[in-house]
Design a protein around this motif. Structure first.
Motif, PDB file in Angstrom:
ATOM      1  N   LEU A 225     -20.517  25.248  -3.479  1.00  0.00           N
ATOM      2  CA  LEU A 225     -19.251  24.955  -4.151  1.00  0.00           C
ATOM      3  C   LEU A 225     -18.024  25.364  -3.349  1.00  0.00           C
TER       4      LEU A 225
ATOM      5  N   ALA B 289     -14.296  27.924  -5.790  1.00  0.00           N
ATOM      6  CA  ALA B 289     -14.854  27.464  -7.068  1.00  0.00           C
ATOM      7  C   ALA B 289     -14.580  28.482  -8.163  1.00  0.00           C
TER       8      ALA B 289
ATOM      9  N   GLN C 199     -16.633  29.856 -13.787  1.00  0.00           N
ATOM     10  CA  GLN C 199     -17.389  29.029 -14.733  1.00  0.00           C
ATOM     11  C   GLN C 199     -18.308  28.049 -14.008  1.00  0.00           C
ATOM     12  N   LYS C 200     -17.787  27.415 -12.964  1.00  0.00           N
ATOM     13  CA  LYS C 200     -18.607  26.476 -12.199  1.00  0.00           C
ATOM     14  C   LYS C 200     -19.732  27.198 -11.467  1.00  0.00           C
TER      15      LYS C 200
ATOM     16  N   GLN D 134     -22.347  28.064 -13.995  1.00  0.00           N
ATOM     17  CA  GLN D 134     -23.061  26.844 -14.403  1.00  0.00           C
ATOM     18  C   GLN D 134     -24.082  26.423 -13.349  1.00  0.00           C
TER      19      GLN D 134
END
Length: 315
Positions: free
Chosen positions: A38, A42, A45-46, A49
């Motif tokens: 990412l 990033a 939350q990402k 996830q």
């Protein structure tokens, strides 16, 4: 039979330990694969996830057991970097590495045995000493250095081939084999020198046995003794060594593929380590370890079968 069962059990236990160590090693290495995927910008939350999606939020032991069960079934997981099944990635890269290994092992076998027999039966002291010195020098030079030298000499200076311009076997079989010749030779040279040294010593040792004197007293020539009696006994340890060489040559392809930019398992392993693509690295490490141990197991069984003394002792 007991020896086979014992060695098989030892092989399975060792493979289990290797798989556990390979899995745990990448859990303690600093860094997070989600950051590699990412990026550092990033949001939390990402990241959370993606960690949940990859199963990285689960306990280590639970993840290992799931991975082991899937691995045994032939499911090596999903690559973090390529987002493809690891098995498919390996299937794409493995044929090149296997072909390089086969070509290199073929060179080792075809060159080392005749040279070893010639060196072992050599009576010229000067030539024998020169052969020993040459063998020591070749054994002292690692394969990757041979690869760098051949790349520079034949690729850059003489321009016999273009480094990095690899041709796949499916596109041009002859072109692929031509490109693999120098990498295979770089891998084979140290193994050739070691095999020649071992075979030479084994032949020299057998020539001092009492059965050789008995054969001479019966009027047999040195050549007849060598071909009919000496070679059969002298080849016993060499056959085992050659079998083990097949495993070591394949592991050696990891570095040689970097030198010659060959798109095989070795390049995939190195790039996956840099990308923290742990499923790919774990699969390759365990498969290479399994290959080495299985080949050593077969070599040991072969040596036991060929040597009556060991066969009788192990039954």
């Amino acid at each position: 039979m007991k020896q086979v069962v014992k060695k098989t059990a030892s092989l399975i236990i060792t493979l289990f330990v290797v798989s556990l160590l390979a899995f745990l090693a990448f859990q303690i290495i600093p860094g997070d694969p989600t950051t590699k995927i990412l990026g550092t910008s990033a949001s939390p939350q990402k990241v959370a996830q993606l960690r949940a999606q990859l199963g990285l939020d689960r306990p280590v032991l639970e993840r290992y057991l799931d991975w082991l069960v899937s691995f045994v079934k032939g499911d090596f997981g999903i690559s973090y970097n390529y987002l493809r099944p690891v098995g498919r990635l390996l299937a794409d890269k493995l044929p090149v590495t296997v072909l390089l290994t086969v070509v290199s092992f073929g060179m080792t076998l075809l060159l080392s045995v005749p040279i070893g027999i010639f060196s072992g039966s050599l009576r010229n002291a000067v030539a024998d000493h020169a052969a020993v010195v040459a063998g020591q020098i070749i054994m002292a030079v690692p394969p990757f250095f041979f690869g760098i030298l051949t790349c520079y000499l034949f690729g850059i200076v003489l321009k016999w081939f273009q480094p990095g311009n690899f041709v796949s076997f499916s596109d041009d079989a002859a072109g692929c084999l031509r490109y693999l010749f120098l990498p295979a030779l770089s891998l084979a040279l140290p193994r050739i020198a070691m095999t020649v040294r071992m075979l030479r010593g084994s032949i020299r040792s057998e020539l001092t046995r009492n059965y050789v004197l008995t054969a001479k007293s019966r009027g047999m020539t040195r050549r007849m003794i060598l071909l009919r009696h000496v070679l059969r006994n002298a080849m016993l340890p060499v056959v085992t060594f050659l079998a083990v060489s097949a495993a070591e040559i394949m592991t050696g392809t990891i570095i040689i593929e970097q030198v010659f930019t060959i798109p095989g398992i070795g390049r995939l392993l190195v790039s996956s380590i840099g990308n923290r693509d742990f499923p790919v690295v774990q699969a390759i490490v365990v498969l290479l370890a399994a290959w080495i141990m299985i080949v050593n197991f077969i070599a040991d069984m072969l040596n036991q079968w060929m040597d009556p003394r060991r066969r009788e002792g192990g039954s």
